[in-house]
Design a protein around this motif. Structure first.
Motif, mmCIF file in Angstrom:
data_model
loop_
_atom_site.group_PDB
_atom_site.id
_atom_site.type_symbol
_atom_site.label_atom_id
_atom_site.label_comp_id
_atom_site.label_asym_id
_atom_site.label_seq_id
_atom_site.Cartn_x
_atom_site.Cartn_y
_atom_site.Cartn_z
ATOM 1 N N GLN A 159 0.796 -1.291 0.125
ATOM 2 C CA GLN A 159 -0.083 0.051 -0.176
ATOM 3 C C GLN A 159 0.894 1.304 -0.065
ATOM 4 O O GLN A 159 0.521 2.328 -0.568
ATOM 5 N N ILE B 271 -8.677 9.094 3.553
ATOM 6 C CA ILE B 271 -7.916 7.702 3.869
ATOM 7 C C ILE B 271 -8.663 7.188 5.190
ATOM 8 O O ILE B 271 -8.633 7.746 6.186
ATOM 9 N N LEU C 205 1.472 6.883 0.794
ATOM 10 C CA LEU C 205 0.167 6.130 0.943
ATOM 11 C C LEU C 205 -0.710 6.369 -0.221
ATOM 12 O O LEU C 205 -1.007 7.711 -0.632
ATOM 13 N N VAL C 206 -1.286 5.438 -1.158
ATOM 14 C CA VAL C 206 -1.823 5.869 -2.501
ATOM 15 C C VAL C 206 -3.265 4.982 -2.248
ATOM 16 O O VAL C 206 -3.336 3.785 -1.877
ATOM 17 N N VAL C 207 -4.390 5.795 -2.390
ATOM 18 C CA VAL C 207 -5.840 5.158 -2.129
ATOM 19 C C VAL C 207 -6.550 5.898 -3.470
ATOM 20 O O VAL C 207 -6.249 7.016 -3.834
ATOM 21 N N ASN C 208 -7.620 5.234 -3.750
ATOM 22 C CA ASN C 208 -8.734 5.882 -4.696
ATOM 23 C C ASN C 208 -9.993 6.440 -4.032
ATOM 24 O O ASN C 208 -10.889 6.768 -4.644
#
Lengths: 111, 178
Positions: A3, A16, A9-12
């Motif tokens: 992750q 977060i 930190l990369v999220v779509n």
């Protein structure tokens, strides 16, 4: 779990999960154009006659996407972000056998 | 000696053209054969692929007791989320030339073009299953905010040697509960 790409930190998702965003730093993006060598193009062309999954192009796009995400993360690092949220992808086929992959998101700081 | 040198230089220049001719000759023979092969097998292969994907999906659902994927924008209202991260899966799928011909005939009569619908939905099911497997492999408990993109791999600009296929791409955020 991968992750965290280079400490970012990369999220779509817009937020977060389980963290608090303290500052937004603007849009970051990364793009790449990649092609396979002629041999794989020919194999993919032959596979296309029979139909089904074109594994060569699947592999090509997978590699390209990783590179695009990597560049986006490098962009985020350069402006001092700790995470990229709301990541989106765009794909376009430029010529036969070459694809442009584009990843973008919002760089943020969280705690 | 000089003759050999001249022949050698000529050979180097001629080689790419010779290889290209050879390639087109082989292609000319192979293409009709592969077309017939595709005609005989593509329908069955597609059915086999759908069946196989369904079986994998059923086993994933059976082991987890639920579908880990969801498209909700806000992550589940749970305070015990410890970790999150982007995951994605993709695949490029194309109809066979025989299926393209069936689709062309379908197009003339109008109505639904079942062949394409079947190919694309099979690809989509396969990619979603890959996303589930990636999520389980990476140790995520849930995948939220799943988006599914479809991109045409056929560039409009080139007429020759175009690939007829679509890329299906699914991505989402994996979350881990404590």
């Amino acid at each position: 779990m991968e992750q965290v790409v280079n400490g970012i930190l990369v999220v779509n998702t817009e937020t977060i999960p389980g963290k608090m965003i303290t500052e937004t730093l603007g849009v970051v993006s990364g793009s790449t154009v990649r092609a396979k060598h002629l041999g794989k193009d020919i194999f993919a062309g032959l596979k296309n006659i029979v139909g089904g999954e074109l594994a060569q192009y699947t592999e090509l796009l997978q590699e390209s996407r990783q590179e695009a995400v990597g560049r986006m993360v490098a962009d985020a690092m350069s402006i001092g972000a700790t995470a990229v949220v709301n990541v989106r992808f765009a794909t376009s086929a430029i010529t036969a056998g070459a694809a442009e992959l584009f990843a973008y998101g919002t760089a943020v700081k969280y705690e | 000696m000089a003759e050999f040198a001249i022949l050698g230089i000529l050979g180097i220049f001629a080689l790419p053209f010779l290889l290209l001719t050879l390639f087109w000759a082989i292609y000319g023979i192979a293409m009709p054969l592969m077309f017939i092969w595709g005609m005989l097998t593509s329908g069955r292969n597609l059915d086999k692929m759908i069946e196989e994907t369904n079986a994998r999906e059923r086993s994933t659902r059976a082991t987890l007791g639920r579908d880990p994927l969801s498209t909700v924008d806000r992550w589940m209202v749970r305070s015990d989320v410890t970790n999150s991260g982007l995951i994605y899966a993709s695949g490029v799928f194309g109809p066979s030339y025989w299926q393209l011909m069936i689709a062309w005939v379908n197009n003339l009569t109008g109505g639904s073009v079942t062949v394409f619908q079947k190919v694309i939905s099979a690809g989509r099911a396969e990619v979603m299953q890959r996303l589930r497997e990636n999520a389980i492999e990476a140790g995520w408990d849930d995948v939220v905010n799943v988006r599914i993109d479809t991109a045409d791999m056929t560039p409009q600009s080139s007429q020759r040697g175009r690939i007829r296929g679509v890329e299906v791409f699914a991505y989402g955020t994996g979350i881990k509960y404590s």
